[in-house]
Design a protein around this motif. Structure first.
Motif, PDB file in Angstrom:
ATOM      1  N   MET A   1     -35.730 -36.262  51.389  1.00 44.54           N
ATOM      2  CA  MET A   1     -36.600 -35.852  50.293  1.00 44.54           C
ATOM      3  C   MET A   1     -35.849 -34.869  49.404  1.00 44.54           C
ATOM      4  SD  MET A   1     -40.248 -35.329  52.274  1.00 44.54           S
ATOM      5  CE  MET A   1     -41.286 -35.642  50.860  1.00 44.54           C
ATOM      6  N   PRO A   2     -35.982 -34.983  48.082  1.00 42.86           N
ATOM      7  CA  PRO A   2     -35.378 -33.972  47.201  1.00 42.86           C
ATOM      8  C   PRO A   2     -35.961 -32.594  47.516  1.00 42.86           C
ATOM      9  CG  PRO A   2     -36.126 -35.883  45.956  1.00 42.86           C
ATOM     10  CD  PRO A   2     -36.658 -36.045  47.345  1.00 42.86           C
ATOM     11  N   PRO A   3     -35.198 -31.541  47.321  1.00 43.14           N
ATOM     12  CA  PRO A   3     -35.687 -30.190  47.651  1.00 43.14           C
ATOM     13  C   PRO A   3     -36.989 -29.854  46.938  1.00 43.14           C
ATOM     14  CG  PRO A   3     -33.337 -30.162  47.160  1.00 43.14           C
ATOM     15  CD  PRO A   3     -33.821 -31.534  46.826  1.00 43.14           C
ATOM     16  N   HIS A   4     -37.975 -29.400  47.702  1.00 42.84           N
ATOM     17  CA  HIS A   4     -39.255 -28.921  47.169  1.00 42.84           C
ATOM     18  C   HIS A   4     -40.054 -30.013  46.448  1.00 42.84           C
ATOM     19  CE1 HIS A   4     -37.411 -25.113  48.124  1.00 42.84           C
ATOM     20  NE2 HIS A   4     -36.494 -25.282  47.207  1.00 42.84           N
ATOM     21  N   LYS A   5     -39.790 -31.279  46.771  1.00 49.45           N
ATOM     22  CA  LYS A   5     -40.522 -32.367  46.117  1.00 49.45           C
ATOM     23  C   LYS A   5     -41.296 -33.163  47.167  1.00 49.45           C
ATOM     24  CE  LYS A   5     -38.742 -31.491  42.067  1.00 49.45           C
ATOM     25  NZ  LYS A   5     -39.563 -30.959  40.975  1.00 49.45           N
ATOM     26  N   PRO A   6     -42.549 -33.538  46.872  1.00 48.62           N
ATOM     27  CA  PRO A   6     -43.370 -34.257  47.857  1.00 48.62           C
ATOM     28  C   PRO A   6     -43.205 -35.768  47.767  1.00 48.62           C
ATOM     29  CG  PRO A   6     -44.711 -33.671  45.986  1.00 48.62           C
ATOM     30  CD  PRO A   6     -43.333 -33.147  45.684  1.00 48.62           C
ATOM     31  N   ASP A 218     -28.857 -35.133  39.508  1.00 50.17           N
ATOM     32  CA  ASP A 218     -28.880 -36.357  38.716  1.00 50.17           C
ATOM     33  C   ASP A 218     -29.236 -37.529  39.618  1.00 50.17           C
ATOM     34  OD1 ASP A 218     -28.082 -35.471  36.100  1.00 50.17           O
ATOM     35  OD2 ASP A 218     -26.071 -35.138  36.919  1.00 50.17           O
ATOM     36  N   MET A 219     -29.954 -38.509  39.064  1.00 48.57           N
ATOM     37  CA  MET A 219     -30.219 -39.739  39.794  1.00 48.57           C
ATOM     38  C   MET A 219     -29.192 -40.772  39.335  1.00 48.57           C
ATOM     39  SD  MET A 219     -33.749 -41.943  40.074  1.00 48.57           S
ATOM     40  CE  MET A 219     -34.658 -40.505  40.622  1.00 48.57           C
ATOM     41  N   ILE A 220     -28.365 -41.238  40.255  1.00 53.02           N
ATOM     42  CA  ILE A 220     -27.248 -42.111  39.896  1.00 53.02           C
ATOM     43  C   ILE A 220     -27.211 -43.319  40.827  1.00 53.02           C
ATOM     44  CG2 ILE A 220     -25.902 -40.133  39.075  1.00 53.02           C
ATOM     45  CD1 ILE A 220     -24.233 -40.419  41.663  1.00 53.02           C
ATOM     46  N   THR A 242     -29.334 -42.965  44.188  1.00 56.71           N
ATOM     47  CA  THR A 242     -29.237 -41.822  45.069  1.00 56.71           C
ATOM     48  C   THR A 242     -29.271 -40.551  44.225  1.00 56.71           C
ATOM     49  OG1 THR A 242     -27.933 -40.807  46.839  1.00 56.71           O
ATOM     50  CG2 THR A 242     -26.707 -41.724  45.002  1.00 56.71           C
ATOM     51  N   LEU A 243     -29.607 -39.441  44.857  1.00 54.52           N
ATOM     52  CA  LEU A 243     -29.596 -38.156  44.167  1.00 54.52           C
ATOM     53  C   LEU A 243     -28.221 -37.514  44.311  1.00 54.52           C
ATOM     54  CD1 LEU A 243     -33.019 -36.472  44.973  1.00 54.52           C
ATOM     55  CD2 LEU A 243     -32.227 -37.318  42.778  1.00 54.52           C
ATOM     56  N   SER A 244     -27.716 -36.981  43.212  1.00 54.34           N
ATOM     57  CA  SER A 244     -26.413 -36.321  43.219  1.00 54.34           C
ATOM     58  C   SER A 244     -26.582 -34.891  42.739  1.00 54.34           C
ATOM     59  CB  SER A 244     -25.438 -37.063  42.294  1.00 54.34           C
ATOM     60  OG  SER A 244     -24.230 -36.349  42.151  1.00 54.34           O
ATOM     61  N   LYS A 245     -26.213 -33.932  43.589  1.00 58.32           N
ATOM     62  CA  LYS A 245     -26.283 -32.531  43.210  1.00 58.32           C
ATOM     63  C   LYS A 245     -25.073 -32.184  42.354  1.00 58.32           C
ATOM     64  CE  LYS A 245     -26.886 -27.851  45.023  1.00 58.32           C
ATOM     65  NZ  LYS A 245     -27.054 -27.005  46.222  1.00 58.32           N
ATOM     66  N   ARG A 246     -25.330 -31.563  41.228  1.00 60.19           N
ATOM     67  CA  ARG A 246     -24.247 -31.201  40.325  1.00 60.19           C
ATOM     68  C   ARG A 246     -23.423 -30.040  40.876  1.00 60.19           C
ATOM     69  NH1 ARG A 246     -26.603 -31.259  34.117  1.00 60.19           N
ATOM     70  NH2 ARG A 246     -27.076 -33.480  33.999  1.00 60.19           N
ATOM     71  N   GLY A 247     -22.136 -30.106  40.631  1.00 60.13           N
ATOM     72  CA  GLY A 247     -21.248 -29.004  40.950  1.00 60.13           C
ATOM     73  C   GLY A 247     -20.683 -28.425  39.666  1.00 60.13           C
ATOM     74  N   THR A 248     -19.634 -27.622  39.790  1.00 59.81           N
ATOM     75  CA  THR A 248     -18.985 -27.051  38.614  1.00 59.81           C
ATOM     76  C   THR A 248     -18.061 -28.103  38.008  1.00 59.81           C
ATOM     77  OG1 THR A 248     -19.073 -24.821  39.526  1.00 59.81           O
ATOM     78  CG2 THR A 248     -17.494 -25.221  37.755  1.00 59.81           C
ATOM     79  N   ARG A 249     -18.357 -28.495  36.775  1.00 59.49           N
ATOM     80  CA  ARG A 249     -17.594 -29.542  36.093  1.00 59.49           C
ATOM     81  C   ARG A 249     -16.822 -28.921  34.926  1.00 59.49           C
ATOM     82  NH1 ARG A 249     -18.952 -32.357  31.393  1.00 59.49           N
ATOM     83  NH2 ARG A 249     -17.742 -34.267  31.033  1.00 59.49           N
TER      84      ARG A 249
END
Length: 590
Positions: A1-6, A218-220, A242-249
């Motif tokens: 589950m995405p963080p804090h999402k139902p 992001d959803m990718i 899938t869900l992708s957590k962003r990093g430092t770009r």
């Protein structure tokens, strides 16, 4: 589950299994302790989305070793060093090589090259670009941007007269999703993997805006996706997400300075050919009524979307009191009903009835961020293309949204989109600003408060009481009186007065004390990246120390909204009424 999402994403081994699960489980009620929990299953059809014409993504263009070498080659300036050419913007770190990009005029000083050229570490990469035919001339300008998770950049087109074609951009350190938008409203979200090269050429460089929505996830498409094109549209998405957590770009954007006028095939967007040139502040040129779909989309982008992102914090601070008749509609919904608030703003209607499943969407990512901070289920979406399945909602509301569409066709399409979302028997409540601010011999509160803050009293809002006089706050409008009466041009409305035309620009006076950090960044970015044919860059000019932004409105005459709804098949007008200077209808789907 995405963080804090139902909610969660579920993958099935076969299409048949997925279909059976959807049939058997959607709407299923289950006992969970003392509570009854209802499952809701949703899906979207998969479809390959074409990239914008002229756009190329080359994955793994640089090696891991080259990536590390490029990242360590950048000597970032100190944050306090604000006066040098390589300065640090408040929202992200940036450094220029070869020539400094001037954000105050969206151009470069071609007669003042920087003391040092491009870093030597870039030479092998650029030579490879030449060899592979991605460019025909060696770039001589480099802008390096570093984005932390949650940061982005507003939509923009790199100035035609400043740089040649094409433009190259390397994504290093982390991947992201960049959104490309055509003037006709088409949106393509493109995944930029780490170490990939983005080539913007032709139409994708000259006509489509590109930007990065500020968010942390992001959803990718998943890594094993069968689709070679890594792009997702605003209306449909690919399978295997899938869900992708962003990093430092860190992005390396390479350009070639243009030393003559641009002669591209896109004069409607070319500053060398007269389009989008920044007018002199003393002689601002008002925008015209749109003559086609692309003109309408461009007008709304400049005079609706960009403005709401820039004023989001101040706007939200004035939107806190739901109107009683909207609340009555929401509280009349049966428990468990699915509600969509299309154009939800700061989300003040999403929590009115806690017994319904409420979700909201808005075109402004800044307002959606405010909603998310308040714990509401929201997403960014255009009201003309909401990414929800047809017949999935028991009710919809559209409060103060449709009057921002600049042609009758687009206003009608917005109503049709609301109806598409409804289940049979579902209802939608629509509020639009009325031309008739005096109705049944009674003035609306908007006209009554002539000695108050001249902020427009929009549908669903209560006035904000201030001690500032109308005369003082209208200083910005007085010097713009020359806008009135120019044939084919939109006039600027004087706040708290009766309307004298249906299509107009309404001023918003931004108060310094109501600007959040993100809002200040949006104001600066909007002014930096958007050259308009209008009042000033980003539709804002200075009145004393407070910017004045202008938003497009079409105010509805009596009977106009009902007539438009009558053109939508499959619905009937259940009721219509005038509520404090707004025309309102409740539609029911057959």
């Amino acid at each position: 589950m995405p963080p804090h999402k139902p909610y969660a994403f579920v993958t099935y081994r076969s299409e048949e299994s997925a279909q059976k699960a959807h049939i058997d489980l959607n709407g299923l009620k289950m006992q969970c302790g003392e509570d009854i929990v209802t499952l809701y299953f949703s899906f979207v059809e998969s479809e390959t989305v074409p990239l914008p014409e002229g756009l190329t993504i080359v994955e793994d263009f640089v090696s891991v070793e080259e990536e590390a070498l490029l990242l360590t080659s950048i000597e970032w300036p100190s944050i306090c060093d604000q006066d040098t050419a390589q300065k640090t913007l408040k929202h992200r770190r940036v450094k220029h090589y070869g020539y400094e990009f001037r954000y105050d005029n969206n151009n470069v000083d071609k007669d003042k090259p920087l003391p040092t050229g491009l870093p030597g570490e870039c030479t092998p990469v650029l030579e490879r670009c030449l060899k592979n035919g991605y460019v025909s001339k060696m770039p001589d300008q480099l802008t390096v941007n570093q984005y932390e998770s949650g940061q982005g950049i507003p939509p923009h087109v790199d100035t035609h007269s400043a740089f040649e074609d094409p433009i190259l951009s390397l994504s290093l350190g982390a991947q992201t999703v960049m959104e490309f938008r055509h003037p006709d409203g088409r949106l393509v979200a493109v995944v930029l993997p780490t170490r990939s090269l983005l080539v913007m050429k032709g139409e994708s460089r000259y006509l489509w805006t590109h930007g990065i929505t500020p968010r942390k996830f992001d959803m990718i498409p998943a890594a094993d996706s069968e689709y070679p094109i890594r792009a997702v549209s605003n209306a449909v998405t690919q399978s295997s997400l899938t869900l992708s957590k962003r990093g430092t770009r860190t992005s390396f954007t390479f350009r070639k300075i243009r030393h003559g006028p641009c002669c591209c095939a896109f004069p409607s967007a070319c500053d060398s050919q007269g389009a989008h040139s920044a007018p002199k502040p003393s002689q601002p040129v008002p925008p015209s009524l749109p003559g086609c779909h692309s003109d309408a989309a461009r007008l709304e982008e400049q005079y609706v979307h960009q403005v709401y992102d820039a004023i989001a914090t101040h706007f939200s601070s004035t939107r806190h009191s739901p109107w009683p008749r909207v609340c009555d509609f929401l509280c009349s919904l049966p428990p468990g009903s699915v509600l969509a608030d299309v154009g939800c703003g700061n989300g003040k209607y999403l929590g009115v009835n806690p017994q319904v499943v409420a979700m909201g969407c808005d075109r402004s990512s800044a307002l959606i961020s405010i909603c998310a901070e308040r714990g509401f289920q929201v997403f960014v979406s255009d009201a003309l293309s909401v990414p929800l399945r047809s017949a999935s909602c028991d009710a919809c509301i559209s409060i103060a949204v449709i009057h921002h569409f600049s042609t009758e066709e687009r206003r009608l399409e917005a109503i049709k989109e609301l109806v598409r979302l409804l289940k049979p028997g579902g209802r939608v409540l629509i509020y639009v600003w009325a031309f008739e601010q005096e109705f049944n011999k009674q003035k609306s509160k908007y006209l009554k408060d002539t000695n108050k803050n001249p902020r427009p009293e929009e549908p669903g809002e209560s006035s904000v009481q201030t001690n500032k006089s109308l005369e003082a706050d209208n200083e910005g409008e007085r010097h713009m009186s020359s806008y009135q009466g120019i044939q084919g041009k939109l006039s600027v409305h004087t706040n708290r007065t009766a309307f004298n035309t249906q299509d107009l620009l309404v001023p918003w006076h931004l108060k310094d004390g109501k600007r959040g950090v993100k809002e200040k960044e949006n104001i600066k970015e909007t002014q930096h990246h958007q050259k308009t044919e209008s009042i000033t860059n980003a539709n804002a000019h200075k009145s004393s120390s407070a910017p004045v932004f202008h938003r497009y409105y079409h105010v509805f005459q009596q009977g106009e909204l009902e007539h438009m709804c009558g053109q939508v098949p499959g619905v009937k007008v259940q009721s219509s009424y005038h509520d404090q200077g707004n025309w309102c209808v409740i539609l029911e789907k057959d």
